[in-house]
Every structure is written in C-alpha cells, then in structure tokens.
Design an enzyme around this catalytic site. Structure first.
Site, PDB file in Angstrom:
ATOM      1  N   GLY A 375       0.826  -1.209   0.000  1.00 38.23           N
ATOM      2  CA  GLY A 375       0.000   0.000   0.000  1.00 38.23           C
ATOM      3  C   GLY A 375       0.849   1.243   0.000  1.00 38.23           C
ATOM      4  O   GLY A 375       2.075   1.170   0.124  1.00 38.23           O
ATOM      5  N   VAL A 379       0.278   4.385   5.562  1.00 40.84           N
ATOM      6  CA  VAL A 379      -1.036   3.819   5.864  1.00 40.84           C
ATOM      7  C   VAL A 379      -0.976   2.829   7.026  1.00 40.84           C
ATOM      8  O   VAL A 379      -1.946   2.165   7.331  1.00 40.84           O
ATOM      9  CB  VAL A 379      -1.672   3.126   4.638  1.00 40.84           C
ATOM     10  CG1 VAL A 379      -2.064   4.131   3.601  1.00 40.84           C
ATOM     11  CG2 VAL A 379      -0.756   2.078   4.065  1.00 40.84           C
ATOM     12  N   GLY A 380       0.185   2.734   7.657  1.00 44.97           N
ATOM     13  CA  GLY A 380       0.268   1.936   8.877  1.00 44.97           C
ATOM     14  C   GLY A 380       0.753   0.511   8.683  1.00 44.97           C
ATOM     15  O   GLY A 380       0.530  -0.334   9.542  1.00 44.97           O
ATOM     16  N   LYS A 381       1.463   0.249   7.599  1.00 51.17           N
ATOM     17  CA  LYS A 381       1.950  -1.120   7.378  1.00 51.17           C
ATOM     18  C   LYS A 381       2.956  -1.509   8.449  1.00 51.17           C
ATOM     19  O   LYS A 381       2.850  -2.561   9.066  1.00 51.17           O
ATOM     20  CB  LYS A 381       2.594  -1.221   5.988  1.00 51.17           C
ATOM     21  CG  LYS A 381       1.661  -0.859   4.869  1.00 51.17           C
ATOM     22  CD  LYS A 381       2.293  -1.014   3.522  1.00 51.17           C
ATOM     23  CE  LYS A 381       3.447  -0.081   3.250  1.00 51.17           C
ATOM     24  NZ  LYS A 381       3.125   1.342   3.149  1.00 51.17           N
ATOM     25  N   SER A 742      -5.069   2.673 -18.334  1.00 48.26           N
ATOM     26  CA  SER A 742      -6.325   3.159 -17.767  1.00 48.26           C
ATOM     27  C   SER A 742      -6.667   4.596 -18.145  1.00 48.26           C
ATOM     28  O   SER A 742      -7.749   5.078 -17.819  1.00 48.26           O
ATOM     29  CB  SER A 742      -6.306   3.012 -16.249  1.00 48.26           C
ATOM     30  OG  SER A 742      -5.384   3.904 -15.716  1.00 48.26           O
ATOM     31  N   LYS A 785      -8.166   5.089  -6.587  1.00 51.23           N
ATOM     32  CA  LYS A 785      -8.539   6.146  -7.532  1.00 51.23           C
ATOM     33  C   LYS A 785      -9.774   6.879  -7.043  1.00 51.23           C
ATOM     34  O   LYS A 785      -9.853   8.113  -7.102  1.00 51.23           O
ATOM     35  CB  LYS A 785      -8.797   5.536  -8.911  1.00 51.23           C
ATOM     36  CG  LYS A 785      -7.519   5.052  -9.595  1.00 51.23           C
ATOM     37  CD  LYS A 785      -7.841   4.370 -10.903  1.00 51.23           C
ATOM     38  CE  LYS A 785      -6.581   3.957 -11.624  1.00 51.23           C
ATOM     39  NZ  LYS A 785      -6.869   3.196 -12.830  1.00 51.23           N
TER      40      LYS A 785
HETATM   41  P1  ADP Z   1       3.885   2.704   6.432  1.00 51.77           P
HETATM   42  O1  ADP Z   1       4.718   1.631   7.012  1.00 51.77           O
HETATM   43  O2  ADP Z   1       2.642   2.170   5.758  1.00 51.77           O
HETATM   44  O3  ADP Z   1       4.607   3.638   5.527  1.00 51.77           O
HETATM   45  P2  ADP Z   1       3.651   3.614   9.134  1.00 51.77           P
HETATM   46  O4  ADP Z   1       3.311   2.294   9.728  1.00 51.77           O
HETATM   47  O5  ADP Z   1       5.034   4.091   9.304  1.00 51.77           O
HETATM   48  O6  ADP Z   1       3.311   3.607   7.588  1.00 51.77           O
HETATM   49  O7  ADP Z   1       2.597   4.685   9.643  1.00 51.77           O
HETATM   50  C1  ADP Z   1       2.841   6.052   9.762  1.00 51.77           C
HETATM   51  C2  ADP Z   1       2.176   6.610  10.970  1.00 51.77           C
HETATM   52  O8  ADP Z   1       0.771   6.634  10.810  1.00 51.77           O
HETATM   53  C3  ADP Z   1       2.445   5.785  12.210  1.00 51.77           C
HETATM   54  O9  ADP Z   1       2.714   6.658  13.242  1.00 51.77           O
HETATM   55  C4  ADP Z   1       1.140   5.049  12.460  1.00 51.77           C
HETATM   56  O10 ADP Z   1       0.948   4.835  13.819  1.00 51.77           O
HETATM   57  C5  ADP Z   1       0.132   6.000  11.888  1.00 51.77           C
HETATM   58  N1  ADP Z   1      -1.039   5.270  11.349  1.00 51.77           N
HETATM   59  C6  ADP Z   1      -1.209   4.843  10.098  1.00 51.77           C
HETATM   60  N2  ADP Z   1      -2.384   4.209   9.955  1.00 51.77           N
HETATM   61  C7  ADP Z   1      -2.983   4.242  11.152  1.00 51.77           C
HETATM   62  C8  ADP Z   1      -4.233   3.750  11.638  1.00 51.77           C
HETATM   63  N3  ADP Z   1      -5.097   3.108  10.857  1.00 51.77           N
HETATM   64  N4  ADP Z   1      -4.515   3.952  12.931  1.00 51.77           N
HETATM   65  C9  ADP Z   1      -3.638   4.613  13.720  1.00 51.77           C
HETATM   66  N5  ADP Z   1      -2.474   5.110  13.325  1.00 51.77           N
HETATM   67  C10 ADP Z   1      -2.133   4.924  12.048  1.00 51.77           C
END
Ligand code: ADP
EC number: 3.4.21.53
Length: 851
Positions: A375, A379-381, A742, A785
C-alpha cells in the site's frame, strides 16, 4: 639500561595498578590499561607530560583497579616497581584502552598514599640502590658466593640453548656485562615462572634473599630443558628447535621479557571464551567449528590480523540466540482488542492478520505464507507489523531493504574478506537476542540488483519455510535455524517485487484512507501521540475536527497519514513554544519584555495571525487551551498548499480529468490536448510509457473513425480530424513517468472535447481502458482512484462496468458523496462526461444539411 647504575626516582609517584603480570626491575612488560584510574593516569600524566620525570610511574602488582571510578581503592601491594613508560599505544577496539610498554627501573615501597583520584599518587621510598649493592656484596662473602653460584647456573642455562640464534648469543654476552645484582630480576623475567613466584622475587628486598630464591627457579628450568632434550633425543634437529623455541621467543625480546604474563592474561580471555562456547547452546555443527577455531586462536599470536577476526567470529557465535526464545502468549481476543486499539479502520487487513494468528495458535507452527502488506506510504503497514509482535509478545526488528543491492547484505560476507560481517538477518538476531522475533522486511519492492548478486534470491532462502531451518550465512558458515522467526514484508507496489519472491508471499492490499478515516485516525491516535511527544496536554491545545479536515484537504495530498502527522507535529511545536513562553512570562512578569514582544508580533504578523499570539497570551493561565482555528493554521503552516483547482482548469475545451494509480496511492490527473496546423502528427509529452502512448493512438483512431457520427471536425471543418492538423496531448506532472492503459477513456474524452469545442463537466473524473471498437475494459486500483477523486472534491466518477464489484470495498460515506457511472462502451463515457450528453444533436444535423 636495565640495571642503570645510579637511578634516583622521584619521591612522589603516580601509581599504575596491575593485576595481570609482575614487572621486575630490568625487564619490560606490555600491559593493557582500560580501568578508569589507570586511563586517567595515562591521559593526564603520560600523554600530557613533557619531561622525562613525568614518564616515571610506579607499577603496583597484584592489585586491580576498580572498574568504576567511584569504587574505593583496594589495598595496594606494598612494594612496586618504578618504571619508565617507553611507549603508549591507544586503541578503540574492542573498547577504548591503551597499551603501555614499561621498563622496570627499581623497587620502591609505598610510605603514604597522597591521593586516590583521579589516579593514585603516593609518597614512596626507593629500595634498590644499585651502586650500594656492589659495595655490599664485596663486603659480604656469602653474597659473593651466592652470586657466583647464580651466575654459573645462568650460564649453564643459556648454553643449553641454541647459540646460533643471535638473541641467545646476546644474552650470553649480557650475563657477563651486567652487574650480578641485576641478574636475579632479569633472569626471573626470562625463565618460566608464575606470577606468584615473580611477586615473591619482587618482595625480596634483600639481595641475598633474592639470590636464594631465584637459584631454585634456575635449576628447575635447567632440569626441565634437560628432560626435554632427553625425550627428543632421536630427532636431533627437532630437538634443537624444541629446546630453543620457548626461550628463544623470550630472548628475542630482551629486555622485553614478560611475554609469559601477556600470554597468560590473554589465555585467560581465550579460556573464558572457550568456556562460554562449551556452555552455550549452539548446534553441534557450530560447536565443532567453534572449538576448531578456538584451537587455532590459541596458537595464533595476538598481533596477527586474523586473531581479531577469529575472536570476533567466536564472540558472535557465543552471542547468537541459538536456543533462546521468548514464549508466545497468543490470545486471539486480546490480539483483536490490541489491533483495534492501535489502529483505526483497515478492517480487511486486521481481519486477515487475526486469521493468520488464529491459524498459528491452532497449528503452532509457522509454515504458512509470508504476509506482505502492500500500500501507499503512511497507511500503517509498519505499525501493524509492530502490533503483531506486541500481540505475540515477541521481539520486533525492522530490516530496511530499500536500496539493498548486494546479496551479502542478506547473507553476509565470507570471512576471508577484510571487514567481513554477517548479513542483516543474523545481525538482527544478535540484536534482538532471541531466535523467534518478528522481522519486518520493509520495502521489499525496492530491492536492487547489482554485480554483487541478487539480494532477492538470497531472501528466497530466508523466506522459504522448507529450507530456512538451515539458513547459512556466509560469515557464520554454519546453519542457523530461522524457522521460528515470523517474517512480515511491506511494499508500496507488487509490480517491482521479483516474481519468485512474490510467489512466497500472500499480498494484502492496504489502500489509502478516506477523509473521514483520516480525521478519526488523527484524533484517536496521531494528536494524542504528538501531544505526548511535545509535552503538551489537551488543556493547553485544542484541535477541532474542522481544523483537521482543513489540514487534510488544504495542506496534504496523500493516501496515508504521514504528512498529516508531520503537520500536526508542526502545530504542536509552535504551540509548545507559546506555552513555554507563557510559563516563562508567568514566572518572570517583566513588563518591558512582554511589551517588546507584543510589538514584534504586531510588526511581523498580519491582523489575522494575531489571533494565535493573542490566544497564546491567554494561555498564561494553563487551563485555557490554545484553539487551533483556520487563522492559527495559516499562521503556523503558511498559506494552504493545495486549492481546489478543478473548475479553473476545466474552463477550456480539451481538458479532462483522469484517475491514476501510483505506488503512493491514487491521484487525479488532468489530460490536456490542443491542436494546431500541421501534417497530422501526434505529439505526446509528460513522460509516458509505451502502453500509454498506444492508448493515445487508439483514442485518436477511434475518434477519427467515429468523427462523422459525433460530428467532430478539425479546424477547417473536415471530418478527417488529422487533415492539416497536429495534435499535442500532455499529461501534467511531467517529471513523473506514467504508464498503463487506464487513461484510455480520459484521452478520448479530452480529444472529443477538443474537436467538439465543448467543455467536459468539471466535477467528473474517469478511468478505463479502451479498445479500438470503443469498448471500455476494467482497470485496477479502483479504490485508491476513487479516494483520490473524493479527496479532490469531484462528484461523478466514470468507471468500467466490470469494475462495479470493486466499489463494495469503498466506505459507505465516500460512496454516498459520489455518483458512479458504469460504462461498458465509449458512447456511455462521452454521454456522462459532457453536460447534456454527447449524442448527435439536431443542430449538428442542420449543419450537415448545409454542407
Ligand atoms: P507505512 O509503514 O505504511 O509507511 P507507518 O506504519 O510508518 O506507515 O505509519 C505512519 C504513521 O501513521 C504511524 O505513526 C502510524 O501509527 C500512523 N497510522 C497509520 N495508519 C494508522 C491507523 N489506521 N490507525 C492509527 N495510526 C495509524
């Protein structure tokens, strides 16, 4: 030099405390200095001193310097050796230390300790006065006898050695030239004696006593050599060599005669290491290798570069967590709560992670697919990976793979190279200290490739549950079991993950967030986190939801929340300054200062921005929170970076909005076209890939073939659209390479607008692949998108009919805001994209009849 005739040492001496060897007058010793007081002595006395006297120190044997500066000094050995520091060598490996080369001058005894810190200094009395000995022994007959006897034994011993060795010959000459009184000390250092025996010799202040004590030691050495000669008789050559080997090594260093002690001390370390190896729980194979290596190490001189290498290797082997693991505490219900608490939204991902964990709980092994979160950034991966480790109670370690292009990074370098080291996997295991951590392989899509091999291929072995129990790092050269490690990977796109690697992984798409989700994430997670990091409390700062929405729409344009997080951080920083200033003012109510500051604010800030400073001043009583409103936002973050530009840009014919998918999430894309006189050429700009160029050609061909039907004409009114006409198509953000099919429908719409002279509706965006026959085919990345279109404030989205099923994944509130038009052919697309449809108009027919 050893037995210098009239040595006069200072009456105050700094003391070097040693416990590893005993320095006797007339001999030289190398000693390692790493304890605080000794280090201080070297630094402030030896390295800074300029006179010869400052290089004379007192070496106290049998007394170790405490490892901490604050510990009390242990009781000092009463007698020491005044010594000249001949050489100081500093090193940082394995920890900061100095190696001192000291030559013993004479004995002294401590009369009184004058100070203990930073290094001990004592008032001393010199004990050996060599010039007196000569007189003394002349007067005492017994001593004369003793010394004669001693001399004979010494000569006998030296003559048993190989005289062809220059050092032995030199020693023989020394025996004659040195004063007899100096011989006991020197020979005691040369022959094989224990530290205890040397200490006794040092303590023997009276010369007579010293002679008496050393004679048996000489005799013992002579007997030992005789025995050795006897046993080696048959092999004459060998015999000579063996007899000379040990004494030779010592004689070579005359007067550096204390190698024995050095070796002993070093041997102690090696013995310790060996003990550690034997007691560690490493695999049998590893143990075998280690024992072999330690055997080599024992025989190796310390100065050899390989010594350090082998030692490093063995230390790593001992440190590795061969059998050490944390106990999993997996409880699915608790895991669900924890995941929910840590992360808002991302339901699909959380569901899959829970399934994965549940299977693990039931099956209790890890032979399953490797999860790979794909992703956009932010986005919190990574943070989900961290949560998984937390729910399992495991250690977490992140291995960043972005830009890694050497397979040795994964697998380590062979030990034959200088500077060789283990790969990141083994290093990670050493860092976490257990063999079952969660390893997050970050950015697997950004692995490089180079002449140094393909790191992806090395990762294959790591990730394959069938073979990773025997993963062999090149540096270790023995197998290490990785089967207990839980691997999770993250990537921005699957397109660049090598196929073989992709095959080992289960891809879980993590799409971007909607505005509402972002607001929730900000208020539940990001803002509290930022407040804590900046030492603020909700009583000091208040960020209402409208402000968050403002930040999201006008200061960020992203799929994730990373930039939002940064902006919130910037706000907190600004507020922290205000709060701190406020507290400062409160404690020091200096009116002049406040006034001056107020003036400054008035001069530099415009009328609106004063609101934040006013509010900040109101923060003086801390219960008054600083409210971040639109003006404050502008004050802190500057003018908005993104404005709604859609309607402005669509004010001319020949522009349409497409939807693109990038590894950073979805984006809206303005496609522009213009025509000019020419020879029917099509120019494409904006760094397009081949597929996109083909789409453009397809679009033109379809429009040309349908020109009559839609009454599309070129500038001179001809249905042959390219007759005397050149077309230029541009995809803005020219620096970014774009590719994919696309954009087909967007190009058709944009050109249709150009040739019909009509404006495309300003609130509609579209995506879809086209065929030559005018069909609209499905495309990927619909969710991203759609979110991008929603972010940009568009209202209608044209998507291929076969993508209808993808809409289910989109949050209801986003769907409610948008109107979706499902198109299966270009007719439907054009009808939806233009106000009032794009069908053939009666007006056009009239025009036709005129012609
Ligand atoms: P990625 O690895 O996808 O690039 P990160 O895991 O480093 O992203 O996330 C960036 C920040 O956003 C972190 O501080 C994370 O805690 C926060 N974050 C992202 N998605 C969420 C979520 N769904 N709920 C709470 N915090 C989130």
């Amino acid at each position: 030099m050893a037995a210098g005739s009239a040595i006069q040492i200072p009456s105050r001496l700094p003391l070097l405390l040693t416990h590893e060897g005993v320095l006797l007058p007339g001999s030289t010793m190398r000693t390692s200095v790493d304890s605080p007081r000794n280090m201080q002595l070297v630094r402030s006395r030896l390295l800074k001193g300029t006179s010869l006297r400052s290089t004379i120190i007192g070496v106290i044997p049998n007394t170790s310097d405490p490892t901490s500066d604050c510990d009390d000094l242990p009781s000092l050995h009463r007698i020491g050796t005044a010594a000249l520091a001949v050489q100081v060598v500093g090193s940082n490996w394995p920890k900061p230390h100095y190696t001192l080369l000291v030559t013993g001058l004479c004995r002294f005894q401590i009369l009184q300790l004058l100070k203990e810190k930073p290094y001990p200094v004592a008032e001393v009395e010199q004990l050996d006065r060599l010039e007196q000995f000569t007189n003394q022994h002349k007067s005492e007959e017994q001593l004369g006898e003793l010394s004669e006897q001693f001399y004979k034994y010494a000569v006998q011993l030296v003559e048993m050695l190989d005289m062809s060795v220059p050092a032995v010959a030199k020693l023989r000459r020394l025996l004659d030239n040195l004063p007899r009184e100096a011989l006991p000390d020197i020979l005691t250092s040369i022959i094989r004696t224990s530290n205890q025996e040397k200490l006794q010799i040092l303590d023997a202040v009276r010369l007579e006593e010293r002679f008496k004590m050393t004679i048996p030691l000489l005799v013992r050495q002579i007997e030992g050599l005789k025995l050795l000669q006897k046993t080696r008789k048959p092999k004459q050559d060998d015999d000579k060599r063996v007899v000379t080997i040990r004494p030779n090594r010592r004689i070579n260093h005359i007067p550096s005669t204390t190698e024995d002690e050095e070796e002993e001390a070093d041997n102690d370390d090696v013995v310790m290491l060996e003990k550690k190896i034997r007691t560690s729980s490493m695999s049998e194979q590893a143990l075998k290798v280690c024992l072999k290596e330690i055997k080599r190490l024992k025989k190796m001189p310390q100065s050899m570069p390989e010594y350090a290498l082998t030692r490093n290797y063995l230390e790593l082997m001992v440190e590795l967590p061969w059998n050490k693991s944390t106990k999993d505490r997996l409880e699915i219900r608790a895991a669900r709560i924890l995941l929910d608490n840590d992360h808002y939204a991302m339901e699909k991902l959380k569901k899959r992670v829970l399934e994965y964990l549940a299977v693990r709980q039931l099956k209790n092994n890890l032979k399953g697919p490797i999860l790979c979160f794909v992703g956009p950034p932010g986005v919190g991966k990574t943070s989900v990976g961290r949560s998984i480790a937390k729910t399992l109670g495991r250690e977490f370690h992140r291995i960043a793979l972005g830009g890694v292009c050497d397979q040795s990074d994964i697998r380590g370098h062979r030990r034959t190279y200088v500077g060789s080291m283990p790969g990141r996997i083994i290093n990670g295991l050493k860092t976490v200290g257990v063999n079952n951590p969660v390893f997050l392989l970050d950015e697997v899509d950004k692995l490089g490739k180079s002449l140094q091999g393909d790191p992806a291929a090395a990762l294959l072995e790591v990730l394959d549950p069938e073979q990773n129990h025997g993963f062999t790092d090149h540096y270790l050269n023995v197998a290490f079991d990785l089967s207990q490690v839980l691997f999770i990977a993250t990537a921005n796109t699957t397109a660049t993950i090598p196929p073989a690697l992709l095959d080992r992984m289960e891809i879980i798409q993590v799409p971007g967030y909607t505005q509402e989700e972002k607001i929730e994430i900000a208020h539940r997670h990001l803002i509290p986190k930022q407040l804590e990091q900046h030492g603020l409390t909700p009583q000091q700062i208040q960020i209402p939801q409208v402000t968050t929405l403002d930040i999201i729409t006008r200061y960020t344009r992203e799929a994730g929340v990373r930039s939002l997080d940064r902006k919130l951080g910037a706000i907190c920083r600004a507020v922290a300054v205000k709060v701190a200033e406020g507290q400062h003012k409160e404690t020091k109510p200096d009116r002049a200062e406040v006034d001056e500051e107020d003036c400054k604010e008035h001069v530099t800030e415009d009328a609106k921005t004063e609101s934040i400073s006013d509010t900040a001043d109101l923060a003086l009583p801390p219960e008054m929170p600083i409210l971040i409103d639109f003006h404050a936002l502008k004050d802190i973050l500057g003018p908005p970076m993104y404005e709604m530009e859609v309607s402005e840009r669509l004010s001319q014919p020949g522009v349409a909005i497409g939807l693109a998918w990038t590894p950073l999430g979805g984006e809206i894309m303005f496609v522009e076209a213009s025509r000019m006189d020419g020879e029917g050429q099509l120019t494409l700009t904006g760094q397009l890939g081949d597929v996109m160029k083909e789409s453009a050609h397809l679009a033109i061909s379809w429009l040309r073939s349908n020109a009559k039907r839609y009454q599309l004409t070129n500038a001179s009114g001809s249905f042959d659209l390219l007759d005397n006409t050149d077309i230029h198509l541009h995809f803005p953000a020219g620096a970014v390479t774009k590719d994919g099919p696309s954009a087909g429908v967007t190009i058709v719409t944009c050109l249709a607008s150009l040739f019909s002279g009509r404006l495309v509706c300003s609130d509609v965006a579209m995506t879809g692949e086209i065929t030559l026959r005018g069909l609209v085919l499905p495309v990927g990345g619909i969710k991203d998108k759609v979110l991008a279109a929603h972010r940009a404030g568009l209202k209608r989205i044209i998507i291929p009919r076969r993508n209808e099923k993808d809409l289910e994944e989109i949050a209801v509130n986003v769907r409610q805001d948008l109107t979706f038009v499902m198109a299966s052919c270009l007719d439907e697309v054009l009808n939806a994209a233009f106000d009032g449809g794009f069908a053939v108009k009666p007006r056009v027919e009239r025009l036709n009849s005129k012609l």
